[in-house]
Motif scaffolding. Sequence first.
Motif, PDB file in Angstrom:
ATOM      1  N   ASP A 124     -55.734  11.599  44.195  1.00 30.10           N
ATOM      2  CA  ASP A 124     -55.637  12.873  43.171  1.00 30.10           C
ATOM      3  C   ASP A 124     -55.510  14.055  44.075  1.00 30.10           C
ATOM      4  N   SER A 165     -57.855   6.344  44.049  1.00 30.47           N
ATOM      5  CA  SER A 165     -57.891   7.219  43.034  1.00 30.47           C
ATOM      6  C   SER A 165     -59.480   7.687  43.005  1.00 30.47           C
ATOM      7  N   ARG A 166     -59.454   9.144  42.539  1.00 25.05           N
ATOM      8  CA  ARG A 166     -60.949   9.402  42.052  1.00 25.05           C
ATOM      9  C   ARG A 166     -61.800   8.675  41.221  1.00 25.05           C
ATOM     10  N   THR A 167     -60.867   7.953  40.141  1.00 22.28           N
ATOM     11  CA  THR A 167     -61.855   7.066  39.325  1.00 22.28           C
ATOM     12  C   THR A 167     -62.306   5.917  40.147  1.00 22.28           C
ATOM     13  N   GLU A 168     -61.601   5.344  41.042  1.00 20.26           N
ATOM     14  CA  GLU A 168     -62.061   4.211  41.993  1.00 20.26           C
ATOM     15  C   GLU A 168     -63.162   4.654  42.714  1.00 20.26           C
ATOM     16  N   GLU A 170     -65.293   7.107  41.977  1.00 17.57           N
ATOM     17  CA  GLU A 170     -66.470   7.332  40.967  1.00 17.57           C
ATOM     18  C   GLU A 170     -67.149   5.981  40.600  1.00 17.57           C
ATOM     19  N   ALA A 171     -66.364   5.087  40.407  1.00 21.22           N
ATOM     20  CA  ALA A 171     -66.970   3.579  40.050  1.00 21.22           C
ATOM     21  C   ALA A 171     -67.832   3.239  41.345  1.00 21.22           C
TER      22      ALA A 171
END
Length: 439
Positions: A124, A165-168, A170-171
């Motif tokens: 990101d 990714s930022r989502t990964e 955060e998870a």
Amino acid sequence: MKPALPAKLLQSLAPWRNAPAWHIAYSGGLDSTVLLHLLVDLAKTQPLPPLRAIHVHHGLQAAADAWPAHCQAVCDAAGVALRVMRVQVLPGASLERAARDARYQAFAEAISPGELLLTGQHRDDQAETLLFRLLRGAGVRGLAGMPAQRPLGAGGLARPLLDVSRTELEAYARDHQLTWIEDPSNSDPRFSRNYLRHQLFPLLTARWPQAVNALARTAGHLAEAQGLLDELAQLDVQAANQPSGLSWLALPSLSIAPLRTLSDARQRNALRYWLAPLTRLPDSEHWVGWSALRDAKADAQPIWRLADGQLHRCNDRIWWLPTQWSEFSDSPLSWSRPQNPLQLPGNGQLHFSGCAPDGPLSIGYRLGGEIMEVPGRGRRDLKRLLNESAVPGFVRGRLPLLYQGSRLLAVANLARASTGQGDDWQLHWTPPTCDQGLS
């Protein structure tokens, strides 16, 4: 936990497995916290270099005063040594840029030769970088985004999470119940990156869900294109990197004739590549200085002033002079022990080979109108002797002159500008080294 994440990290860091140490740029935020946790976890099962952490404290907001303690507590629990570095952010047009410059300067000072600094930028961030630079009108190099690795100080810098990714992240943080710092300034829309992140990207991804991946992929394509441009520039610079005839003048220089055979775009590409380690470069609208320098009359000595120095043209050659070139003392010096080298304030060193002439000897610099006796040629004007030796104008005021009383005996390094150099003695001048800012 997704097993692909630690495996992906380990694969991206494979080239540096034998580095003396890995330093983690640890802000305490989400990205660097995940990176720290990943590496500490991998070190339990993999032979990794020693892990250390660096926290840079900018002092830009009151909340930041509590962050070093948080980082210290996390590092203590993980068994990782932490170094807290306090920096002063210089005021300027862009607070973001000033803080980044101060931060990376601190990182460069902290790592030793061969060591690696690891930062937590992710996919990101790469997409934001591309869009931000696109809106600023950046060229191919800028649009290539953040490189996955580059030199830094005496070591290197790597961004092993650029494909994550930022989502990964955060998870991963949720799965491992990690705690991190939320920087209040990250939500301030006055900062350009925050505006892109919180205002523009939600609109883009609502319409194009894969926008972040697509932009990051485009940055990769542009990085490959920049690599090809660099290969072309290497060939062009190599063709222009011909001997100057002044081996003692250790300044970067190129013959201009091979450059003139290239298209304008190819000239700029070669010069960007050559000048990049020497100075900050102008944007595309300010390259008229190069055209003026290139196209000036043959007997002119034009100058192109850049951020960190000047480009001079002399004798159909271009020479790079850093800002420090003019910073030396031209006061006369006595040389009472010519058998020993003489240190010139800000101007290198002098020494004799052979038997030095009898004293009293002194060193001065050109004022204009100097005359000297040259064996077999009679009295000669110093300016004419310098012209005969093709000494560039910018170095003439810096050339040491050897006097015996009021009599000019020699010009350092120029055998044709001497009253007695030859079999008996020679005067040698070693200009300042690269470390002193002269190349």
